[in-house]
Design a protein around this motif. Structure first.
Motif, short mmCIF file in Angstrom:
data_model
loop_
_atom_site.label_atom_id
_atom_site.label_comp_id
_atom_site.label_asym_id
_atom_site.label_seq_id
_atom_site.Cartn_x
_atom_site.Cartn_y
_atom_site.Cartn_z
N UNK A 58 36.61 45.57 35.29
CA UNK A 58 36.89 46.67 34.30
C UNK A 58 38.31 46.35 33.62
N UNK A 59 38.38 46.95 32.56
CA UNK A 59 39.64 46.96 31.77
C UNK A 59 40.62 47.84 31.99
N UNK A 60 41.98 47.70 31.49
CA UNK A 60 42.87 48.61 31.74
C UNK A 60 42.55 49.87 30.88
N UNK A 61 41.99 49.69 29.79
CA UNK A 61 41.43 50.94 29.01
C UNK A 61 40.41 51.79 29.87
N UNK A 62 39.32 50.95 30.52
CA UNK A 62 38.51 51.81 31.31
C UNK A 62 39.26 52.27 32.44
N UNK A 63 40.08 51.78 33.06
CA UNK A 63 40.61 52.43 34.26
C UNK A 63 41.46 53.72 33.71
N UNK A 64 42.08 53.56 32.60
CA UNK A 64 42.80 54.73 31.97
C UNK A 64 41.85 55.92 31.72
N UNK A 65 40.73 55.60 31.39
CA UNK A 65 39.66 56.81 31.18
C UNK A 65 39.37 57.19 32.55
N UNK A 82 49.97 44.70 40.62
CA UNK A 82 50.06 43.06 40.54
C UNK A 82 51.26 42.86 41.07
N UNK A 83 52.29 43.40 40.85
CA UNK A 83 53.63 42.81 41.41
C UNK A 83 53.44 42.92 42.96
N UNK A 84 52.84 44.01 43.46
CA UNK A 84 52.63 44.02 44.87
C UNK A 84 51.35 43.19 45.49
N UNK A 85 50.61 42.45 44.69
CA UNK A 85 49.75 41.80 44.95
C UNK A 85 48.55 42.16 45.41
N UNK A 86 48.18 43.64 45.03
CA UNK A 86 47.07 44.30 45.14
C UNK A 86 45.90 44.04 44.09
N UNK A 87 46.38 43.70 42.90
CA UNK A 87 45.50 43.71 41.75
C UNK A 87 45.62 42.26 41.24
N UNK A 88 44.88 41.61 40.67
CA UNK A 88 44.94 40.58 39.71
C UNK A 88 44.32 40.83 38.34
N UNK A 89 44.78 40.28 37.37
CA UNK A 89 44.35 40.36 36.00
C UNK A 89 43.84 39.18 35.62
N UNK A 90 42.78 39.13 34.64
CA UNK A 90 42.08 37.92 34.35
C UNK A 90 41.89 38.25 32.73
N UNK A 91 41.73 37.24 32.22
CA UNK A 91 41.65 37.13 30.69
C UNK A 91 40.06 37.75 30.63
N UNK A 92 39.81 38.58 29.64
CA UNK A 92 38.50 39.19 29.46
C UNK A 92 37.57 38.10 28.69
N UNK A 93 36.30 38.05 29.20
CA UNK A 93 35.45 36.99 28.76
C UNK A 93 35.28 37.10 27.17
N UNK A 94 35.47 38.61 26.77
CA UNK A 94 34.74 38.31 25.19
C UNK A 94 35.98 39.04 24.22
N UNK A 95 36.88 39.97 24.85
CA UNK A 95 37.83 40.59 24.12
C UNK A 95 39.52 39.69 24.39
N UNK A 96 39.68 39.22 23.36
CA UNK A 96 40.84 38.18 23.54
C UNK A 96 42.20 39.00 23.90
#
Length: 150
Positions: A58-65, A82-96
């Motif tokens: 999911x995206x950050x926008x979806x998480x906010x909702x 992310x800094x704590x190593x609990x989550x990783x961010x990855x590039x969205x496949x369709x939304x740059x």
């Protein structure tokens, strides 16, 4: 000295919004202290970790909702996770400009470490309120959380 006959107990406070605010603050303070001790995360962070676990990619926008927070607040929350190593961010496949969120092994471990404390805390609330009070309070809070006033 006893109370005069006919004297009543003071009426329960009926300022619902005030009581909800006080209860939320008290519950959050106690739960945060316990969850930080058990798993090194706050209840806000746990909420985000559960949401990411339940909707990987999911995206950050979806998480906010999902969390009912502003996107700026979620950006800061995700940065801490992310800094704590609990989550990783990855590039969205369709939304740059968007990123997707995934739990790491450390994030899954934090959820496992927190679960016994979450269960214990809910058990204490159930004991305090009774089964019927617990169910009724849960139902009422669900209604309030999804209320869409005119």
């Amino acid at each position: 000295m006893s109370e005069p006959e006919g004297a009543c107990e003071p009426e329960a406070d009926q300022r619902l919004f005030f009581l909800l605010q006080r209860a939320a603050h008290r519950l959050r303070t106690v739960a945060d202290r316990r969850c930080v001790a058990a798993a090194g995360v706050t209840t806000a962070q746990l909420g985000a970790l559960f949401a990411v676990r339940d909707r990987p990619g999911g995206t950050q926008r979806e998480l906010a909702r999902t969390l009912g927070l502003r996107e700026s607040a979620v950006t800061a929350l995700v940065a801490r996770l992310t800094a704590a190593g609990f989550v990783v961010r990855r590039a969205h496949p369709r939304e740059h400009r968007a990123v997707t969120l995934e739990l790491t092994d450390e994030g899954r471990a934090a959820l496992r470490a927190a679960q016994p404390e979450i269960d214990r805390f809910n058990g204490e609330l159930r004991a305090l309120l009774g089964d019927q009070g617990f169910a009724g309070t849960s139902a009422a809070l669900h209604l309030l959380a999804h209320w869409d006033p005119p």
